[in-house]
Design a protein around this motif. Structure first.
Motif, short mmCIF file in Angstrom:
data_model
loop_
_atom_site.label_atom_id
_atom_site.label_comp_id
_atom_site.label_asym_id
_atom_site.label_seq_id
_atom_site.Cartn_x
_atom_site.Cartn_y
_atom_site.Cartn_z
N UNK A 210 0.86 -1.19 0.00
CA UNK A 210 0.00 0.00 0.00
C UNK A 210 0.89 1.23 0.00
N UNK A 211 1.08 1.82 -1.20
CA UNK A 211 1.91 3.01 -1.34
C UNK A 211 1.29 3.90 -2.41
N UNK A 212 1.84 5.12 -2.55
CA UNK A 212 1.30 6.05 -3.53
C UNK A 212 1.40 5.51 -4.95
N UNK A 213 2.48 4.78 -5.24
CA UNK A 213 2.71 4.35 -6.62
C UNK A 213 2.02 3.03 -6.94
N UNK A 214 1.72 2.20 -5.94
CA UNK A 214 0.97 0.97 -6.17
C UNK A 214 0.38 0.50 -4.85
N UNK A 215 -0.89 0.08 -4.90
CA UNK A 215 -1.57 -0.38 -3.69
C UNK A 215 -2.55 -1.49 -4.05
#
Length: 536
Positions: A210-215
């Motif tokens: 779960x991060x800004x670039x991929x979740x």
């Protein structure tokens, strides 16, 4: 291995499950080691894993303590992992952090000095026991082996205490903003792939990125396709390939998330994603029970509208700042181009002035040439008149002899000067690259074979330089060379006399000579001289 699996799944000896944490283990030097020095003599050696004849086995473990779970004990985590390790394996333990710049925190390391079978004592009362551990050391074991086992257990207990402390300090009920599992995992994979010997990577996690670039949380489960994810992963930097992970064992102690990955089809899609992510490795999912209170929404939720708007504003602000930096860069480049244009205009103006001066010198030389020609004609006439006196007495005086004819005798450059022309010579400052050029010089040879300094001049219409700014330097060089020349005047035929002065021309050729690699330094050398016919 069976006992380890039973402990993980709660079979045999009561139900035990591991807390949802992400564990990554890497390979380095060990803390405890067993060396067999002969007749049952065992010693503790911290360098055994490093100095073994074959590359030591390594294992890596990373725990995600950020996600809030119900209070649970981590006491069996390191014990169950250590029972899965063969003798001589070095274990390094890490915890996942919330800092993407440093995604892992080192917890500690130890080396397992003995094999599980070393603790088994063949006795009737032990027939049903599969394997022993630190809390069940048999009394019949050799003293040296007991000492090694006790010291290993103390080190394992100390490392387990650090794991318990890290886990207890981060248990909370508030949701976490991000879980950047892939950042820590990629760093670990690159490290493990570079290690010699057999390697094992233990992952104890719900495996949800779960991060800004991929979740995974921001996508529906049927959108967890690895093929769609590959461009995002490759854009973030180097990642290990399938060849790098060949031979790597990856047991994943997988904790499903209620209402998200515990249903069968989402769980299968999620595990297929990670099998593709770890292609080349021997991946094994060891599913753990889904814990109560470990649902997706309370632990990690998608952004609310206000938060999304704030994130969008931040992204726009970053884009605006980047656009300003780009505009500033373009302005600097435009200023540099304008400066180059001004410098080019200045050089062109200087070139025009030099060409005008050369044309003026050409006019002066033409006038001088016309004057010299007139003097030669006048001299020839005076000589003819002087050589033909009227006879006074045709009887007593002998018959008059016709005067010799004035001719342009052949001249030959003295040998020492000819030898200098055959070798390359640096004009002016030998450190400067003056470029390629052809300079033609007009000169006068007197009866003694010397050149007349004041009659040496550059013939501009026959001269050219690819770097006009150096034309005058090369012109001065050629004039200086011609001033030193001395010629041998060939004797004329009978009835002929050499002219007092003879005008000649010579063309000097200059070229660039480059020496050195891979970045050669170029200098200008005189590469040849050719002599031309008489100039008028």
């Amino acid at each position: 291995m069976d006992a380890f699996t039973n402990r993980m799944h709660g079979r045999g000896g009561g139900t035990r499950f591991l807390v949802p944490v992400v564990l990554v283990v890497a390979v380095t030097t060990l803390m405890v080691v067993l060396v067999d020095q002969g007749d049952a003599v065992l010693e503790l050696d911290d360098d055994l894993c490093r100095t073994a004849a074959t590359p030591p086995a390594g294992a890596t473990l990373l725990v995600d303590f950020q996600k809030p779970v119900r209070p649970a004990s981590y006491a069996t985590l390191l014990r169950d992992i250590s029972l899965d390790l063969p003798a001589g394996t070095e274990l390094r333990a890490f915890a996942l952090t919330s800092d993407p710049r440093s995604p892992r925190q080192f917890l500690g390391r130890l080396c397992k000095p003995y094999d599980n079978a070393d603790l088994s004592i063949d006795m009737a009362k032990d027939a049903e026991r599969i394997q022993r551990d630190c809390d069940d050391l048999p009394a019949q074991m050799p003293p040296d082996l007991r000492d090694v086992a006790v010291r290993f257990c103390e080190r394992r207990g100390a490392l387990q205490g650090r794991i318990d402390g890290a886990g207890g300090a981060t248990r909370a009920s508030a949701p976490v903003a991000s879980a950047e599992l892939m950042e820590a995992l990629d760093a670990t994979l690159l490290e493990v792939a570079a290690q010699p010997g057999p390697q094992t990577l233990y992952l104890f996690s719900d495996m949800l990125q779960h991060a800004d670039w991929y979740s995974h949380l921001d996508l529906d489960w049927n959108a967890w396709r690895y093929a769609d994810f590959v461009p995002l992963r490759q854009a973030r930097g180097p990642v290990p390939g399938a060849a790098d992970l060949a031979g790597l064992r990856v047991p994943i102690l997988y904790i499903p998330r209620r209402e998200l990955t515990d249903p069968r089809r989402p769980r299968q899609a999620h595990q297929a994603f990670w099998r593709a992510y770890l292609a080349g490795a021997d991946v094994e999912f060891r599913e753990q029970p889904a814990l109560p209170g470990y649902a997706a929404a309370p632990v990690m939720r998608t952004l609310r509208d206000a938060e999304s708007a704030a994130r969008e504003r931040e992204a726009l602000e970053r884009q605006r700042h980047e656009a300003e930096l780009e505009l500033a860069r373009i302005a600097r480049e435009a200023e540099a181009i304008e400066a180059e244009r001004r410098e080019g205009a200045r050089l062109a103006e200087r070139r025009d002035a030099m060409q005008q001066e050369l044309r003026r010198q050409e006019d002066v030389l033409k006038q001088e040439l016309a004057r010299l020609r007139a003097e030669v004609v006048e001299l020839d006439t005076e000589t003819a008149e002087t050589a033909m006196p009227e006879p006074v007495d045709t009887v007593d005086e002998p018959e008059a002899v016709a005067p010799d004819t004035l001719v342009a005798c052949d001249v030959r450059l003295e040998p020492e000067f000819s030898a200098l022309l055959e070798s390359e010579r640096y004009p002016g400052n030998r450190r400067v690259n003056y470029g390629d050029a052809t300079i033609t010089v007009s000169y006068v040879v007197d009866p003694d074979g010397a050149t007349v300094d004041e009659d040496i001049a550059v013939v501009s219409e026959r001269s050219v330089a690819n770097k006009p700014e150096y034309f005058s330097v090369l012109s001065e060089d050629t004039v200086g060379v011609v001033k030193d020349w001395t010629f041998t005047v060939e004797a004329p035929d009978a009835g002929q006399t050499c002219r007092p002065t003879q005008r000649r021309m010579a063309t000097f050729t200059y070229r660039q000579k480059c020496v050195g690699r891979p970045m050669p330094a170029c200098r200008t050398v005189q590469s040849g001289v050719s002599f031309l016919e008489a100039a008028g």
